[in-house]
Design a protein around this motif. Structure first.
Motif, short mmCIF file in Angstrom:
data_model
loop_
_atom_site.label_atom_id
_atom_site.label_comp_id
_atom_site.label_asym_id
_atom_site.label_seq_id
_atom_site.Cartn_x
_atom_site.Cartn_y
_atom_site.Cartn_z
N ASN A 118 -6.95 6.81 4.82
CA ASN A 118 -5.58 6.90 5.31
C ASN A 118 -5.50 6.46 6.76
O ASN A 118 -6.35 6.83 7.58
N LYS A 152 0.84 -1.19 0.00
CA LYS A 152 0.00 0.00 0.00
C LYS A 152 0.88 1.25 0.00
O LYS A 152 1.94 1.27 0.64
N PRO A 153 0.47 2.30 -0.72
CA PRO A 153 1.32 3.49 -0.81
C PRO A 153 1.39 4.23 0.51
O PRO A 153 0.44 4.24 1.30
N ARG A 196 1.73 7.84 2.22
CA ARG A 196 1.64 9.29 2.08
C ARG A 196 2.64 9.90 3.06
O ARG A 196 2.55 9.65 4.28
N GLU A 248 -4.29 3.56 2.01
CA GLU A 248 -2.96 4.16 2.03
C GLU A 248 -2.55 4.38 3.46
O GLU A 248 -3.38 4.42 4.37
N PHE A 271 -9.71 7.92 -0.94
CA PHE A 271 -8.69 7.28 -0.11
C PHE A 271 -9.19 7.12 1.32
O PHE A 271 -10.07 7.85 1.78
N SER A 314 -1.59 -1.74 7.41
CA SER A 314 -1.65 -2.11 5.99
C SER A 314 -2.46 -3.39 5.79
O SER A 314 -2.97 -3.64 4.69
#
Length: 412
Positions: free
Chosen positions: A258, A51-52, A54, A276, A256, A269
């Motif tokens: 977060n 997962k990205p 930020r 994210e 998104f 995650s």
């Protein structure tokens, strides 16, 4: 600016290499070891499970390094800490690095009006809200900016603290009044009722998990208590966060969701509801991140001070050093001397306003003019003390990067 490197090994620098690289610099100065920084960035991306991440700008406070980390696979987007900072970043960073989420609510009407009149910034920035009061403030600023302006993107802040016994026990930060799924759904409907606002995301930060080391030195009972609390909180939040996200998605689709932080990348995650992660402190790896079982980051940021006194055997004094981190007053917020090894702060004096006494066996090896290297307790706050970071690879300085203050900005 783009950070240029030597093309040589990016292994973390030793202190001997740091000494050679900075021999011509006059303390106080701050150094970032690019080898350690990039290794930390890659390790954090691996911990994120695909997962990205930020990137939390408050933890770096240096635009060139923010851009450098965001070019690492596994990172996308910035988590800013104020709207003025986000507006500046939207105009000075490449859009390919991702959008910008302001992680804390903004009560600055002039900045909100500025956002509501800037098409490009409004398309890239999302502001935070946790109450109808916030929504009214944002909507009023948008109306004041004119009827034809862009819609303001809004993210809802779900409180991630652990509440037990009907709220009589509260573990974690009191970050947001929006704690349960019903409240999340109601606030989502309130966003849709305001035509100049657009709901795009949900955020929740579990500080009692991500920001509290589970392997602190000291009492075994305390460590056991922290680990039990974190297990309970992780299990409870997984269920509640998923329910809150469903409640919001019943109202409007989301771009998104977060969650997380440097200390909880693995557990957060694994949640299906989270799209994210937010993190940043592990990039510099300040001292507060030394005590986690799941990961061991490499110290990447240091500052150096000069020995100016040798008042007694086993004692030296350096010039400066009162770079104390925010949070509850205590020894864990003090900077720590890390080289030469064998030095420590004096318990009755700590880190001084003008000078800092140190004691230990290594003191007698130092002479006037020698350096002592320190680590800061928290990440980005080091950059509030200096206007530039000297970037080192191995035993060479390969560049300088201005901090926010070095670029003429102080966003808090």
């Amino acid at each position: 600016m783009t950070i240029r490197t030597t093309g040589k090994s990016t292994a973390p620098a030793t202190f001997d290499q740091l000494q050679r690289a900075t021999a011509e610099l006059r303390p106080p100065f701050a150094v970032v070891d690019l080898g350690a920084l990039r290794a930390n960035a890659e390790r954090m991306a691996a911990r994120a499970g695909g997962k990205p991440i930020r990137l939390a700008s408050k933890s770096l406070r240096c635009r060139p390094l923010i851009e450098d980390v965001l070019r690492t696979p596994g990172y996308r987007g910035i988590m800013a800490f104020t709207l003025p900072e986000a507006l500046w970043l939207a105009r000075t960073t490449d859009e390919s690095l991702g959008d910008i989420l302001v992680a804390y609510p903004c009560a600055d009407a002039s900045s909100l009006r500025e956002l509501a009149t800037d098409e490009r910034a409004a398309a890239r920035i999302a502001v935070m809200a946790d109450s109808v009061e916030h929504l009214d403030l944002i909507a009023a600023a948008a109306r004041d900016a004119g009827a034809d302006g862009p819609r303001v993107r809004v993210c809802l802040d779900l409180d991630a603290s652990l509440r037990l016994l009907g709220g009589r026990i509260h573990l974690g930060m009191r970050r947001s009044p929006m704690h349960d799924p019903d409240a999340a759904g109601a606030l989502a409907r309130a966003v849709l009722a305001r035509p100049r606002l657009r709901l795009v995301g949900v955020m929740s930060y579990e500080g009692q998990i991500a920001g509290l080391g589970d392997n602190q030195p000291g009492s075994p009972l305390m460590r056991a208590g922290v680990r039990l609390m974190q297990r309970l909180s992780t299990q409870e939040l997984r269920i509640r966060r998923a329910a809150a996200v469903r409640a919001v998605q019943d109202v409007a689709p989301l771009e998104f969701v977060n969650g997380g932080g440097t200390g909880s990348l693995e557990s957060t995650s694994s949640e299906d509801a989270v799209t994210e992660l937010g993190a940043g402190s592990g990039i510099y790896a300040p001292r507060l991140f030394d005590h986690y079982r799941a990961f061991t980051p490499l110290p990447a940021a240091y500052f150096a001070l000069t020995v100016v006194r040798r008042p007694a055997r086993g004692h030296v004094t350096v010039l400066g050093g009162g770079w104390i981190a925010s949070g509850p007053a205590g020894a864990d917020r003090l900077p720590t001397p890390v080289f030469p090894r064998g030095l420590r702060l004096v318990g009755t004096e700590g880190a001084g306003e003008v000078q800092t006494p140190l004691v230990g066996d290594a003191a007698d090896t130092l002479r006037l003019g020698d350096r002592v290297w320190f680590r800061h307790a928290k990440a980005g706050e080091l950059c509030e003390r200096v206007d530039r970071l000297h970037l080192v690879e191995g035993d060479r300085i390969v560049g300088e990067a201005p901090t926010y203050r070095g670029e003429g900005h102080a966003f808090l």
